[in-house]
Enzyme design. Structure first.
Site, mmCIF file in Angstrom:
data_model
loop_
_atom_site.group_PDB
_atom_site.id
_atom_site.type_symbol
_atom_site.label_atom_id
_atom_site.label_comp_id
_atom_site.label_asym_id
_atom_site.label_seq_id
_atom_site.Cartn_x
_atom_site.Cartn_y
_atom_site.Cartn_z
ATOM 1 C CG HIS A 94 -2.148 -0.838 1.046
ATOM 2 N ND1 HIS A 94 -2.148 -2.166 1.384
ATOM 3 C CD2 HIS A 94 -3.399 -0.586 0.569
ATOM 4 C CE1 HIS A 94 -3.331 -2.694 1.125
ATOM 5 N NE2 HIS A 94 -4.110 -1.753 0.625
ATOM 6 C CE LYS A 105 -3.796 -0.488 4.806
ATOM 7 N NZ LYS A 105 -5.064 0.106 5.263
#
Ligand code: NAD
Length: 271
Positions: A157, A161
């Protein structure tokens, strides 16, 4: 064609704008109301202009109560407290809901289920059609390979995040563990370092990459001796979540009361 009139709560948010774009691009739905929190500058502005799709003739309001006659289904991607307040309004007005908001605490989820006894609601932490199809593929693969393979889950990600592994990676682990009769809490291994010893076949390994602007990638490996199978999902944009939510808005119009998720919408529950 019957048109489903859709209201969007959180219309000026990242998902709200993508949802408006998706409604405009989808046959059989039209935007008929847009709701935002009070006190922000977009109130009174045309929702289409905010989403960058041109005027749609729908002014953003901060009062859901005032527009309940205008729509068939409320698609809500806001924050937990707003969603829970919106559920009460929709229950009173007997309007169906699609809820994508995450972070509801258990008492809020319990309330949602009480209201769902009288109202059809789709509530899913991940509306991506691809991710939900992937859950089903993982169940099938785990059933086929059983205890003969090593199972590893890798996800990547973007740098912003804050949690790891992703909720989707954990759900993938749960799906596999449930299918194999294992308890994920007991068998999960989150990263490895140093003298780890030989791999225990019962474990399910997780590894995490955080880098740049990766929207979301998940890969589950079933590795035996001499070969391996990998099942992977890559998100290219937020459009996949919006498409799943709008698909759910059309689907929920034909449902009786109950709380459903994307496995129901996609007909994956019993295959
Ligand atoms: P965001 O912060 O960009 O947007 C949320 C919007 O809700 C904001 O514009 C905010 O002003 C608005 N809002 C807050 N209170 C409100 C109220 N009382 N009434 C109306 N609007 C209100 O966030 P986002 O990235 O769009 O995500 C929104 C939610 O959707 C989060 O909970 C996120 O985790 C969730 N999400 C779920 C999925 C899924 O597939 N289920 C996918 C992406 C995001």
């Amino acid at each position: 064609m019957v048109m489903t009139k859709v209201a969007i709560a959180g219309a000026a948010g990242r998902m709200g704008k993508t949802l408006i774009e998706t409604v405009v691009d989808t046959d059989g739905v039209e935007l008929s109301a847009a709701i935002e929190r009070s006190g922000i500058s977009v109130i009174g502005t045309d929702a289409g202009e905010i989403a960058g799709v041109g005027s749609l003739g729908v002014a953003i309001t901060d009062d859901l109560n005032s527009v309940t006659d205008a729509f068939d289904v409320l698609v809500d991607f806001t924050i937990a407290d707003a969603t829970v307040a919106n559920i009460e309004v929709c229950a009173q007005a007997e309007k169906r809901m699609v809820i994508g908001t995450t972070g509801l605490v258990q008492t809020q989820v319990d309330r949602l289920h009480v209201i769902g006894k009288a109202l059809p609601i789709v509530f899913a932490p991940n509306f991506s059609v691809g991710v939900n199809a992937t859950f089903k593929l993982l169940e099938i693969a785990a059933g086929i390979f059983g205890d003969d393979v090593d199972i590893e889950i890798a996800e990547a990600h973007h740098r912003h995040k804050v949690d790891a592994p992703s909720g989707t990676a954990l759900r993938m682990g749960e799906v596999v563990a449930e299918q194999l009769g294992r308890d994920l809490d007991e068998v999960a291994v989150y990263g490895r370092e140093g003298m780890t010893g030989e791999r225990n076949r019962q474990t399910i390994g997780f590894s995490t990459i955080r880098a740049g602007d990766i929207i979301g990638e998940h890969r589950v490996m079933f590795a035996g001796l001499g070969e391996r199978v990998e099942i992977s999902h890559r998100a290219h944009s937020r459009a996949n979540f919006a498409q799943g939510a709008i698909k759910s808005a059309i689907w929920v119009m034909d449902q009786e009361a109950g709380v459903f998720d994307m496995q129901d919408v996609l007909g994956l529950r019993h295959i």
